[in-house]
Design an enzyme around this catalytic site. Structure first.
Site, short mmCIF file in Angstrom:
data_model
loop_
_atom_site.label_atom_id
_atom_site.label_comp_id
_atom_site.label_asym_id
_atom_site.label_seq_id
_atom_site.Cartn_x
_atom_site.Cartn_y
_atom_site.Cartn_z
N GLU A 25 0.83 -1.21 0.00
CA GLU A 25 0.00 0.00 0.00
C GLU A 25 0.86 1.26 0.00
O GLU A 25 0.51 2.26 -0.60
CB GLU A 25 -0.91 0.02 1.23
CG GLU A 25 -1.98 -1.06 1.23
CD GLU A 25 -2.78 -1.01 2.51
OE1 GLU A 25 -3.93 -0.52 2.45
OE2 GLU A 25 -2.28 -1.45 3.56
N TYR A 57 -10.88 28.10 2.07
CA TYR A 57 -10.88 26.66 1.83
C TYR A 57 -9.77 26.22 0.90
O TYR A 57 -9.41 25.05 0.90
CB TYR A 57 -12.25 26.12 1.40
CG TYR A 57 -12.95 26.81 0.27
CD1 TYR A 57 -12.58 26.59 -1.04
CD2 TYR A 57 -14.01 27.64 0.53
CE1 TYR A 57 -13.24 27.22 -2.08
CE2 TYR A 57 -14.69 28.27 -0.50
CZ TYR A 57 -14.29 28.06 -1.80
OH TYR A 57 -14.95 28.67 -2.82
N GLU A 76 -5.65 7.10 11.06
CA GLU A 76 -5.78 7.87 12.30
C GLU A 76 -4.61 8.85 12.44
O GLU A 76 -4.80 9.98 12.90
CB GLU A 76 -5.81 6.93 13.52
CG GLU A 76 -7.06 6.07 13.60
CD GLU A 76 -6.98 4.77 12.81
OE1 GLU A 76 -7.81 3.88 13.08
OE2 GLU A 76 -6.12 4.62 11.91
N LYS A 102 -10.43 5.22 2.65
CA LYS A 102 -9.60 4.49 1.70
C LYS A 102 -10.57 3.80 0.76
O LYS A 102 -11.36 2.95 1.18
CB LYS A 102 -8.72 3.47 2.42
CG LYS A 102 -7.78 2.72 1.48
CD LYS A 102 -6.94 1.69 2.23
CE LYS A 102 -5.96 2.37 3.14
NZ LYS A 102 -4.95 1.43 3.67
#
Length: 122
Positions: A25, A57, A76, A102
């Protein structure tokens, strides 16, 4: 009328990034979606029409992108860095809702994604 609450948000921003526990990954990468809703007092900007009086933004995106570009094992951890970057740059932030998905997690399931949701309040 008085503003009860106000938010600046980014919805489903797409990133290609290298996060995951599995070594592949972090080598091959994958698609991620990030949504942010940031509590911020925008009442001054409502009157002034000046971007300096709000949480821009575009800047919010730049902060998130910088952290998404750093490979991590855990979403996290990425989310924690994004939150820290936002609150450091904008101390007036009153809350953050963050969703990080994901899109194709390696779990052997047909799904729209897996991820985390954080709701933080000052």
């Amino acid at each position: 009328m008085k503003v009860e609450s106000s938010f600046v948000f980014l919805k489903n921003v797409r990133f290609y990034a290298f996060h995951g526990v599995m070594p592949q990954e972090r080598q091959v990468g994958g698609d991620f979606l990030l949504s942010l809703r940031v509590g911020y007092p925008i009442d001054k900007a409502m009157e002034s029409d000046d971007v300096a009086d709000t949480l821009n933004y575009a800047t919010l995106f730049d902060l998130a992108k910088r952290e998404m570009d750093i490979p991590s094992q855990l979403l996290e951890h990425v989310a924690g860095r994004i939150v820290k970057a936002i609150t450091t740059a904008f101390p007036e932030v009153t809350s953050i809702d963050l969703e990080l998905t994901k899109q194709n997690p390696p779990i052997g399931a047909d799904c729209d994604g897996g991820g985390i949701i954080l709701k933080l309040k000052n």
